[in-house]
Design a protein around this motif. Structure first.
Motif, PDB file in Angstrom:
ATOM      1  N   ARG A 370       0.818  -1.223   0.000  1.00 36.95           N
ATOM      2  CA  ARG A 370       0.000   0.000   0.000  1.00 36.95           C
ATOM      3  C   ARG A 370       0.848   1.268   0.000  1.00 36.95           C
ATOM      4  O   ARG A 370       0.533   2.233  -0.686  1.00 36.95           O
ATOM      5  CB  ARG A 370      -0.928   0.014   1.220  1.00 36.95           C
ATOM      6  CG  ARG A 370      -1.873  -1.171   1.354  1.00 36.95           C
ATOM      7  CD  ARG A 370      -2.870  -1.264   0.229  1.00 36.95           C
ATOM      8  NE  ARG A 370      -3.923  -2.214   0.520  1.00 36.95           N
ATOM      9  CZ  ARG A 370      -5.212  -1.901   0.645  1.00 36.95           C
ATOM     10  NH1 ARG A 370      -5.594  -0.661   0.494  1.00 36.95           N
ATOM     11  NH2 ARG A 370      -6.109  -2.830   0.892  1.00 36.95           N
ATOM     12  N   TYR A 492     -18.486   4.772  -1.322  1.00 38.21           N
ATOM     13  CA  TYR A 492     -17.615   5.685  -2.067  1.00 38.21           C
ATOM     14  C   TYR A 492     -17.286   4.985  -3.385  1.00 38.21           C
ATOM     15  O   TYR A 492     -17.620   5.446  -4.447  1.00 38.21           O
ATOM     16  CB  TYR A 492     -16.352   6.047  -1.296  1.00 38.21           C
ATOM     17  CG  TYR A 492     -15.427   6.914  -2.133  1.00 38.21           C
ATOM     18  CD1 TYR A 492     -15.731   8.246  -2.340  1.00 38.21           C
ATOM     19  CD2 TYR A 492     -14.288   6.392  -2.743  1.00 38.21           C
ATOM     20  CE1 TYR A 492     -14.916   9.055  -3.135  1.00 38.21           C
ATOM     21  CE2 TYR A 492     -13.469   7.189  -3.538  1.00 38.21           C
ATOM     22  CZ  TYR A 492     -13.783   8.514  -3.734  1.00 38.21           C
ATOM     23  OH  TYR A 492     -12.997   9.305  -4.522  1.00 38.21           O
ATOM     24  N   GLY A 496      -8.788   4.654  -5.109  1.00 42.01           N
ATOM     25  CA  GLY A 496      -7.939   5.142  -4.034  1.00 42.01           C
ATOM     26  C   GLY A 496      -8.499   5.054  -2.638  1.00 42.01           C
ATOM     27  O   GLY A 496      -7.796   5.408  -1.677  1.00 42.01           O
ATOM     28  N   LEU A 497      -9.751   4.591  -2.444  1.00 45.56           N
ATOM     29  CA  LEU A 497     -10.330   4.592  -1.104  1.00 45.56           C
ATOM     30  C   LEU A 497     -11.248   3.395  -0.920  1.00 45.56           C
ATOM     31  O   LEU A 497     -12.054   3.084  -1.791  1.00 45.56           O
ATOM     32  CB  LEU A 497     -11.134   5.881  -0.876  1.00 45.56           C
ATOM     33  CG  LEU A 497     -11.835   6.022   0.481  1.00 45.56           C
ATOM     34  CD1 LEU A 497     -10.826   6.079   1.608  1.00 45.56           C
ATOM     35  CD2 LEU A 497     -12.728   7.271   0.493  1.00 45.56           C
ATOM     36  N   GLN A 498     -11.107   2.736   0.243  1.00 46.25           N
ATOM     37  CA  GLN A 498     -11.997   1.654   0.635  1.00 46.25           C
ATOM     38  C   GLN A 498     -12.781   2.074   1.881  1.00 46.25           C
ATOM     39  O   GLN A 498     -12.263   2.777   2.739  1.00 46.25           O
ATOM     40  CB  GLN A 498     -11.199   0.392   0.975  1.00 46.25           C
ATOM     41  CG  GLN A 498     -10.463  -0.249  -0.183  1.00 46.25           C
ATOM     42  CD  GLN A 498      -9.519  -1.321   0.311  1.00 46.25           C
ATOM     43  OE1 GLN A 498      -8.348  -1.044   0.552  1.00 46.25           O
ATOM     44  NE2 GLN A 498     -10.015  -2.535   0.478  1.00 46.25           N
ATOM     45  N   LEU A 499     -14.008   1.606   1.986  1.00 42.40           N
ATOM     46  CA  LEU A 499     -14.816   1.824   3.173  1.00 42.40           C
ATOM     47  C   LEU A 499     -15.121   0.525   3.907  1.00 42.40           C
ATOM     48  O   LEU A 499     -15.263   0.524   5.129  1.00 42.40           O
ATOM     49  CB  LEU A 499     -16.129   2.520   2.803  1.00 42.40           C
ATOM     50  CG  LEU A 499     -16.034   3.939   2.237  1.00 42.40           C
ATOM     51  CD1 LEU A 499     -17.419   4.504   2.001  1.00 42.40           C
ATOM     52  CD2 LEU A 499     -15.234   4.853   3.152  1.00 42.40           C
ATOM     53  N   ASP A 525     -17.252  -2.099  -1.650  1.00 41.64           N
ATOM     54  CA  ASP A 525     -16.065  -1.683  -2.406  1.00 41.64           C
ATOM     55  C   ASP A 525     -15.984  -2.533  -3.668  1.00 41.64           C
ATOM     56  O   ASP A 525     -15.691  -3.733  -3.607  1.00 41.64           O
ATOM     57  CB  ASP A 525     -14.801  -1.873  -1.567  1.00 41.64           C
ATOM     58  CG  ASP A 525     -14.723  -0.911  -0.402  1.00 41.64           C
ATOM     59  OD1 ASP A 525     -15.279   0.195  -0.513  1.00 41.64           O
ATOM     60  OD2 ASP A 525     -14.107  -1.264   0.620  1.00 41.64           O
ATOM     61  N   THR A 529     -11.566   0.170  -6.722  1.00 39.40           N
ATOM     62  CA  THR A 529     -11.033   0.466  -5.394  1.00 39.40           C
ATOM     63  C   THR A 529      -9.705  -0.271  -5.205  1.00 39.40           C
ATOM     64  O   THR A 529      -9.417  -1.247  -5.900  1.00 39.40           O
ATOM     65  CB  THR A 529     -12.030   0.056  -4.302  1.00 39.40           C
ATOM     66  OG1 THR A 529     -12.337  -1.340  -4.426  1.00 39.40           O
ATOM     67  CG2 THR A 529     -13.316   0.863  -4.423  1.00 39.40           C
ATOM     68  N   HIS A 685     -14.736  19.553   1.217  1.00 39.10           N
ATOM     69  CA  HIS A 685     -14.778  18.924   2.536  1.00 39.10           C
ATOM     70  C   HIS A 685     -15.573  19.859   3.440  1.00 39.10           C
ATOM     71  O   HIS A 685     -15.024  20.757   4.070  1.00 39.10           O
ATOM     72  CB  HIS A 685     -13.361  18.712   3.071  1.00 39.10           C
ATOM     73  CG  HIS A 685     -13.302  17.867   4.296  1.00 39.10           C
ATOM     74  ND1 HIS A 685     -13.392  16.499   4.261  1.00 39.10           N
ATOM     75  CD2 HIS A 685     -13.166  18.186   5.599  1.00 39.10           C
ATOM     76  CE1 HIS A 685     -13.296  16.009   5.479  1.00 39.10           C
ATOM     77  NE2 HIS A 685     -13.167  17.021   6.315  1.00 39.10           N
TER      78      HIS A 685
END
Length: 709
Positions: A370, A492, A496-499, A525, A529, A685
């Motif tokens: 990662r 999401y 680039g992003l996992q939940l 996901d 992702t 944000h």
């Protein structure tokens, strides 16, 4: 008739907003001295205090180094525009000391407050203000702590730590030039927030010069304040010109040497594609270690990246590592890197898995890397996953090989110095920071964040033929078989992003709060992702929507098969940013599955997003316009047949509000009813307490009304 229960945990939205998504009170920004004795970090005073402070962990205890409220003359007023932009790119929501930099031995730390430069020594004494030529941005001390480099007005200055002998090393040649500040693409999409680095001896700096003359200027006004002039900013939208970047060696005595990087990739080595642009337009990494300065450059089409060593005397470069890929060359945080003896630490794909290569040694098969965290001599620390829902800290050294440092299931990262590892862990039980010395626990740093008023209760699932990693949140009060539950997807699901990970965090708390309102909340996901291999990540090449949307559909159908209480006649979807884009795509393209949507800050026109991010997936819009057409949503606005709530911050300079306004105009032109919630003064944000808290309540009311039958 099925009904949705009344609001449960009514205090949660306000708590969520007040705690800045439970980020207040969480320590971060760790820096460890090379001998491992001192750990610097920032943290607010409590889980509801927004003012950041600088702290030191030493000899098993914490000590406050800098408190803006207690330091005479220290104040956080209106921050300089360049600093405001830096904070927005980093998604900073606190005030006070939000970041710092230290010398090599962590004896001196510097930070800014309202554009003023401050310094403090870790061996005792109060912070002092360092006079500067103007509002200071991104100050960084020399390794010995005698000098501080900072940026003001686009110029790079150095000043002695005692405030004397301030002098510019490089001044902008025009209004479109900056020295030492990252351009939008580098900070937002590449993940390179800094643009100047000291030499280990403190006798020179490696500096990025950015010339924005060719970059389009965009303007953001405040509709709530018509007397306020709009703010101009550079934004390189897909297919348009980037900032022109160059590197320079600057010395405190005024000597300057231009770095000669190659203009373009070797055509014999560059892989072909629908669109080819071999120009090295991007600086993806740079630094200066004990072996000298280095830089990694990437082509405009992102299919070639090259790591170069720099001769600081002449500015000449030599290739150290060459990377190419048919889709795009992946950027791994912290890489490239070098060990103490100069051995390159790089990442590469092998058998669909991103591995780490240290010299001629590679990570074991199946270990997906990662990030590279750092080195201590020849030992390399990195994060990697054996299973995509967990991320662990690993270490490698030539004598001991590879070993896992973190043990408890969760998502872990770390900061390194000597034999000290500061292990930052997010697990299902919460957030902890443990100080390890010699591999053994030696202490901890307090996490002061508030505990959410709702406790996440995810059912962890692996669904369908693609084994989609999912979390299913059910109401705590629901008894199986007692009634059908409307389904709310809350993904999401973007690059680039996992939940759906084995960790705590605000997304799980929000999902559970929605569940307590009477929904079965599914978080999935899908393809695109990280953590599932190269083919998984590149499945979105040429089409940002089809595969991820298909995964959401497959997941909700598989979940309903396993949990019969899920009512597929009442399915909604909500999301922000890419998640908002996915929510919009869901009701446009699959109204047979999705019956309502809430879409926040959704990028509806892929041509309006930045070059590096969008061209990575879709190429150049003039060369492959069909990819942008099928991945954008405005062309399909006429298809809307389901209730839709659009939300957007009007001060968003990442996904600008034009995305939502243009989509709304297309809906109106097609006669499609919808609801728009503009958030005045909010950026990508959203931080305003009233907006954040009440937005959740408004979403629930909209979803209840839309799914009522």
């Amino acid at each position: 008739m099925p009904t949705i229960a009344p609001v449960h945990a009514p205090g949660f939205p306000r708590q969520f907003a007040r705690t800045r998504r439970f980020s207040l009170g969480v320590p971060g920004g760790f820096a460890v001295s090379p001998d491992g004795a001192r750990v610097l970090f920032v943290r607010t005073g409590s889980g509801s205090d927004t003012v950041g402070r600088l702290w030191l962990y030493e000899d098993g205890g914490e000590r406050l180094l800098a408190d803006p409220a207690a330091s005479a003359g220290a104040r956080e007023e209106e921050v300089p525009e360049a600093e405001r932009v830096r904070r927005e790119r980093a998604r900073v929501t606190s005030t006070g000391v939000v970041g710092y930099a230290s010398d090599r031995d962590a004896r001196l730390a510097v930070f800014t407050l309202g554009g003023e430069l401050w310094a403090v020594r870790t061996d005792g004494g109060s912070p002092w203000r360092v006079p500067t030529a103007g509002p200071a941005v991104d100050p960084r001390p020399s390794p010995d702590g005698s000098l501080v480099a900072y940026v003001t007005g686009g110029a790079l200055h150095v000043v002695r730590a005692d405030g004397t002998e301030d002098r510019p090393l490089a001044a902008p040649e025009g209004p479109d030039v900056t020295y030492g500040l990252s351009d939008h693409v580098s900070a937002e999409s590449i993940g390179r927030p800094r643009s100047h680095w000291w030499s280990p001896d403190g006798d020179a700096l490696l500096v990025v010069r950015a010339d924005h003359a060719r970059v389009r200027r965009w303007y953001l006004g405040d509709p709530a304040d018509p007397a306020k002039p709009p703010r101009a900013f550079w934004y390189p939208a897909a297919g348009t010109a980037n900032a022109e970047l160059s590197l320079h060696i600057l010395r405190p005595d005024g000597e300057r040497t231009a770095v000669r990087t190659p203009a373009e990739a070797d055509p014999e080595l560059h892989l072909p594609g629908v669109w080819t642009d071999r120009r090295f337009e991007y600086v993806t990494a740079a630094g200066w270690d004990g072996c000298g300065p280095f830089v990694e450059v990437q082509t405009r089409d992102q299919r070639t990246a090259q790591l170069l060593s720099i001769d600081p005397a002449t500015g000449g470069t030599l290739p150290l590592h060459h990377h190419r890929d048919l889709a795009w060359t992946e950027i791994t945080p912290g890489a490239p890197h070098r060990t103490g003896t100069g051995t390159p630490v790089v990442t590469r794909y092998r058998d669909d898995v991103r591995g780490l290569r240290v010299g001629d040694t590679c990570t074991p098969p199946g270990l997906h890397v990662r990030a590279v965290l750092g080195t201590a001599g020849e030992r390399v620390y990195f994060t990697a996953s054996e299973e995509p829902t967990e991320t662990h800290v690993w270490a490698y050294d030539p004598e001991g090989g590879f070993r896992r440092v973190s043990e408890e299931p969760g998502v872990h990262t770390a900061a390194i110095g000597g034999d000290t590892v500061v292990l930052d862990s997010s697990t299902p039980d919460g957030r902890t920071v443990t100080v390890l010395r010699g591999g053994k626990p030696a202490g901890s740093i307090a996490v002061l964040a508030e505990t959410p008023l709702v406790t996440p209760r995810p059912v962890r699932l692996s669904l369908g033929a693609r084994e989609l990693r999912c979390h299913l949140h059910l109401p705590s009060w629901h008894e199986p078989g007692s009634g059908r539950l409307p389904v709310l997807l809350s993904p999401y699901a973007g690059y680039g992003l996992q939940l759906a990970v084995r960790a705590g965090g605000w997304p799980g708390a929000v999902a559970q709060w929605f569940a307590e309102q009477g929904f079965a909340v599914l978080v999935t996901d899908g393809r695109g992702t990280p953590g599932r291999g190269r083919a998984w990540e590149t499945a979105i090449r040429g089409d940002r929507l089809t595969a991820p949307l298909e995964d959401q559909v497959d997941a909700v159908h598989a979940a309903a098969e396993a949990y019969p209480d899920l009512d597929l006649e009442r399915v909604a979807i909500r999301g922000w940013s890419y998640g908002g884009y996915l929510a919009l795509g869901a009701v446009l393209h699959r109204p047979d599955v999705f019956h309502a949507a809430v879409a926040g800050a959704a990028p509806t026109d892929r041509r309006l997003y930045d070059t590096h991010w969008e061209e990575r997936f879709l190429g150049h819009p003039d060369v492959d316009p069909a990819a942008y057409e099928r991945s954008s949503l405005i062309p399909y606005a006429h298809r809307l047949s389901r209730p839709l709530l659009l939300i957007h911050g009007l001060a968003d300079d990442n996904v600008v509000a034009a995305h939502t306004l243009r989509f709304s105009a297309a809906l109106l032109a097609a006669g499609r009813p919808h609801t728009v919630l503009p958030l005045s003064g909010a950026t990508h944000h959203v931080a305003q307490e009233d907006a954040v808290g009440n937005q959740l309540l408004l979403e629930v009311e909209f979803l209840k009304t839309s799914l009522r039958r």
